[in-house]
Write a protein that holds these residues in place. Structure first.
Motif, short mmCIF file in Angstrom:
data_model
loop_
_atom_site.label_atom_id
_atom_site.label_comp_id
_atom_site.label_asym_id
_atom_site.label_seq_id
_atom_site.Cartn_x
_atom_site.Cartn_y
_atom_site.Cartn_z
N ARG A 194 -4.00 12.62 -0.82
CA ARG A 194 -3.83 11.19 -0.64
C ARG A 194 -4.32 10.38 -1.85
NH1 ARG A 194 -1.60 9.42 4.01
NH2 ARG A 194 -1.64 10.93 5.69
N ARG A 195 -5.22 10.96 -2.61
CA ARG A 195 -5.76 10.21 -3.74
C ARG A 195 -4.67 9.83 -4.73
NH1 ARG A 195 -9.92 13.64 -5.71
NH2 ARG A 195 -10.91 13.29 -3.71
N ARG A 196 -3.58 10.61 -4.76
CA ARG A 196 -2.52 10.33 -5.72
C ARG A 196 -1.59 9.21 -5.27
NH1 ARG A 196 0.83 14.32 -6.04
NH2 ARG A 196 -0.08 15.69 -4.49
N LEU A 197 -1.68 8.83 -3.98
CA LEU A 197 -0.79 7.79 -3.49
C LEU A 197 -1.47 6.43 -3.59
CD1 LEU A 197 0.42 9.58 -0.25
CD2 LEU A 197 1.68 9.28 -2.37
N PRO A 198 -0.67 5.37 -3.86
CA PRO A 198 -1.29 4.05 -3.92
C PRO A 198 -1.85 3.67 -2.55
CG PRO A 198 1.09 3.91 -4.32
CD PRO A 198 0.77 5.33 -4.05
N LEU A 199 -3.01 3.06 -2.55
CA LEU A 199 -3.64 2.70 -1.28
C LEU A 199 -3.41 1.22 -0.97
CD1 LEU A 199 -6.98 4.64 -1.66
CD2 LEU A 199 -5.16 5.10 -0.02
N LEU A 200 -3.49 0.91 0.30
CA LEU A 200 -3.40 -0.47 0.75
C LEU A 200 -4.54 -1.26 0.10
CD1 LEU A 200 -2.05 -2.38 2.86
CD2 LEU A 200 -3.78 -1.62 4.48
N VAL A 201 -4.19 -2.41 -0.47
CA VAL A 201 -5.21 -3.23 -1.13
C VAL A 201 -5.97 -4.02 -0.07
CG1 VAL A 201 -5.63 -4.96 -2.89
CG2 VAL A 201 -3.64 -3.50 -3.05
N THR A 202 -7.26 -3.76 0.07
CA THR A 202 -8.05 -4.46 1.09
C THR A 202 -9.13 -5.29 0.38
OG1 THR A 202 -9.40 -2.50 1.27
CG2 THR A 202 -7.71 -2.78 2.92
N PRO A 203 -8.74 -6.51 -0.05
CA PRO A 203 -9.72 -7.32 -0.77
C PRO A 203 -10.87 -7.69 0.15
CG PRO A 203 -7.59 -8.46 -0.55
CD PRO A 203 -7.51 -7.21 0.25
N PRO A 204 -12.07 -7.87 -0.40
CA PRO A 204 -13.17 -8.32 0.44
C PRO A 204 -12.78 -9.67 1.01
CG PRO A 204 -13.74 -8.49 -1.89
CD PRO A 204 -12.41 -7.80 -1.82
N ASP A 205 -12.68 -9.75 2.31
CA ASP A 205 -12.18 -10.97 2.93
C ASP A 205 -13.32 -11.70 3.61
OD1 ASP A 205 -8.79 -10.80 3.99
OD2 ASP A 205 -9.94 -12.57 3.41
N GLY A 206 -13.20 -12.98 3.69
CA GLY A 206 -14.18 -13.77 4.42
C GLY A 206 -14.09 -13.46 5.90
N THR A 253 9.49 3.21 6.81
CA THR A 253 8.83 3.96 5.73
C THR A 253 8.95 3.22 4.40
OG1 THR A 253 9.32 6.00 6.88
CG2 THR A 253 8.77 6.20 4.56
N ARG A 254 10.18 2.72 4.15
CA ARG A 254 10.42 1.99 2.89
C ARG A 254 9.52 0.76 2.82
NH1 ARG A 254 15.78 2.42 3.30
NH2 ARG A 254 15.98 0.38 4.26
N ALA A 255 9.41 0.05 3.93
CA ALA A 255 8.60 -1.18 3.93
C ALA A 255 7.12 -0.87 3.72
CB ALA A 255 8.80 -1.92 5.26
N LYS A 256 6.62 0.19 4.37
CA LYS A 256 5.21 0.55 4.19
C LYS A 256 4.97 1.00 2.76
CE LYS A 256 5.41 3.03 7.97
NZ LYS A 256 5.13 3.94 9.09
N LYS A 257 5.96 1.69 2.18
CA LYS A 257 5.82 2.15 0.80
C LYS A 257 5.79 0.96 -0.15
CE LYS A 257 7.31 5.53 -2.47
NZ LYS A 257 8.45 5.60 -3.35
N LYS A 258 6.59 -0.05 0.14
CA LYS A 258 6.57 -1.23 -0.74
C LYS A 258 5.21 -1.92 -0.66
CE LYS A 258 8.28 -5.45 -2.47
NZ LYS A 258 9.33 -6.43 -2.64
N ILE A 259 4.67 -2.04 0.56
CA ILE A 259 3.36 -2.69 0.71
C ILE A 259 2.33 -1.98 -0.17
CG2 ILE A 259 1.44 -3.09 2.32
CD1 ILE A 259 3.54 -3.63 4.48
N ALA A 260 2.35 -0.64 -0.16
CA ALA A 260 1.36 0.11 -0.93
C ALA A 260 1.65 0.04 -2.43
CB ALA A 260 1.32 1.56 -0.46
#
Lengths: 113, 401
Positions: free
Chosen positions: B81-93, B147-154
């Motif tokens: 999994r390390r090779r795949l782009p991960l969901l960006v989870t910015p520190p949120d308020g 799948t395509r949509a989740k891949k675009k998000i990542a």
């Protein structure tokens, strides 16, 4: 840091038809974009119009761009940004987003690191 | 397995799915894996709850199980999994993970089809099969779309975040349009043997309620919830005991859900007090005029035509709104006036394949006694309708000529 390209497409005839005053406003908007983006801009160039392009396919060398379309690639930026929202906020400053004949395509760059 | 356990799991699914998935996504930083682990937690509940009983806080139980499974998976697949782009989870308020999930699924960089599919699957927890069926696609096609949509998000790094205040208005509009589309798809299924897909309408209403709970000060959210509640309150009367379509004039108004109408009207009133009406607020107002009218005969048509005038302005002269307005004019001023109001719309390309235009013309022609023309218009509507309940209705009207 992830990288994105901003590909600026438009009708070069309309870009060339800009009056002196419109051209100054256009350049000022790009300067504003560069200021806002700061050191997130890694590179970027304005391209000569598509008819000056040369395309190679197999053994054939031909005159003109890869895709013959009215709206062609006119320039690009390479940016670093944390996420797509950051890029979208900056890209909205580009004057080509507002003109009817042009637009900006954002493409993430593959990270080979 | 006892019925109570199945009901408890179903209730936990309806109430907690979005929360479990949204929280797990923060741990996995991968929507696919979060979805898989959430699905697995519900399967575990079905296996474990009959033995151990329903936990006192089912949502917390499910979140813990999903999270533990996620941690296991992440350890096992760390290298991969390390090779795949991960969901960006910015520190949120402060804020709710469910809202982050909703706004991520409805990000403007995704197509409307992708937004709706992701929202139905990830936020409402409908299975890929159910989402495919709702949108008339083969399951593999819908699975590929998701799948395509989740891949675009990542890959494009659409962040897992609620929008900044300066873009909240337009981002929220997109979310509300997606929820509304989910509801309308269920309200009259585009094809098939049943008129209403209750799983979709219930999911959409639940989602609108969640949004209202999380954004109680948004007048636009309150207006959409009002619209869905008032519209949905009439659904039991839209279908007869034998499954036939019953239109508004013939509906048994005692079968309407009057407490739900009152709740919707109160929400709408409050929404209109706070902000200028949105498109959904005006649609809710139209639905409320119908819902509060004691009978079809006493419907306040001048009020409804006036509301459609406002709606036309707000929607940039939408042809579908123009059609509804023309029908209301017909009820206010008589069938000839209705037919005259419809006439310019027959040249409208956006309505060329819209069955309701032909059906409305057919009804006015029938009321004017112009039978051959009415029959031709019903035939036209029939060729444009794929919902079997609506087809049966149109065929019966044609037969009555």
């Amino acid at each position: 840091m992830p990288k994105y390209t901003l590909l600026i497409y438009g009708d070069s005839a309309q870009w060339e038809a800009l009056t002196g005053e419109e051209r100054r406003a256009h350049d000022a908007a790009h300067a504003e974009f560069r200021t806002a983006a700061g050191d997130r801009v890694i590179g970027g160039q304005e391209l000569e119009p598509a008819p000056t392009a040369t395309t190679l396919r197999g053994s054939v060398t031909s005159d003109g761009p890869f895709l013959e379309t009215k709206e062609a690639l006119g320039g690009f930026y390479l940016l670093e940004a944390a996420d797509l929202d950051e890029v979208l906020a900056l890209a909205k400053l580009l004057p080509e987003v507002r003109a009817a004949h042009s637009g900006v395509e954002i493409r993430p760059v593959v990270d080979h690191g | 397995m006892t019925a109570e356990i199945v009901a408890a799991v179903a209730e936990a699914h309806r109430r907690d799915w979005a929360q479990v998935l949204a929280t797990t996504a923060r741990v996995t930083r991968d929507l696919d894996l979060a979805e898989e682990c959430t699905q697995d937690a519900y399967a575990q509940a079905l296996a474990v709850w009959p033995r151990d009983g329903v936990p006192s806080r089912p949502g917390a139980w499910l979140t813990r199980v999903a999270r533990n499974r996620a941690l296991d998976e992440m350890r096992r697949e760390a290298a991969f999994r390390r090779r795949l782009p991960l969901l960006v989870t910015p520190p949120d308020g402060p804020g709710d993970d469910r809202l982050r999930l909703i706004f991520t699924c409805c990000h403007p960089a995704l197509s409307r089809e992708a937004q709706v599919a992701l929202t139905a699957r990830l936020v409402c927890g409908l299975s890929t099969y159910e989402v495919a069926r709702a949108f008339l696609l083969p399951e593999p096609t819908m699975a590929a779309r998701l799948t395509r949509a989740k891949k675009k998000i990542a890959t494009a790094r659409i962040p897992y975040r609620t929008p900044d205040p300066d873009e909240m208005g337009s981002r929220l509009d997109t979310v509300l349009e997606v929820v509304h589309l989910l509801y309308t798809t269920g309200h009259t299924a585009p094809i098939g043997p049943v008129l209403i897909r209750a799983d979709l309408t219930a999911s959409a209403i639940h989602l609108a309620r969640t949004l209202h709970l999380l954004m109680p000060r948004s007048a636009a959210v309150a207006a959409l919830l009002a619209l869905l509640l008032v519209t949905d309150a009439r659904s039991a009367a839209r279908v007869s005991a034998s499954g036939a379509l019953v239109l508004l004039p013939d509906q048994d108004r005692s079968r309407w859900n009057h407490p739900q109408i009152a709740e919707g009207v109160a929400l709408l009133t409050d929404s209109l007090r706070r902000e200028a009406p949105t498109r959904f607020a005006v649609e809710a107002a139209i639905a409320a005029v119908h819902a509060e009218s004691p009978s079809w005969e006493r419907t306040d048509w001048p009020e409804i035509v006036g509301l459609y005038d406002v709606l036309l302005r707000l929607t940039g002269e939408s042809p579908v709104v123009a059609l509804n307005r023309a029908v209301a004019v017909g009820f206010r001023d008589g069938p000839q006036a209705g037919l005259d109001a419809l006439a310019p719309l027959t040249a409208e390309p956006a309505l060329a394949t819209y069955a309701y235009l032909a059906a409305a013309r057919a009804d006015f022609l029938r009321l004017l006694g112009r039978r051959p023309e009415a029959a031709a218009a019903y035939d036209e509507a029939l060729t444009l309708t794929d919902n079997e309940v609506e087809r049966a209705f149109l065929a019966a009207r044609r037969g009555s000529l």
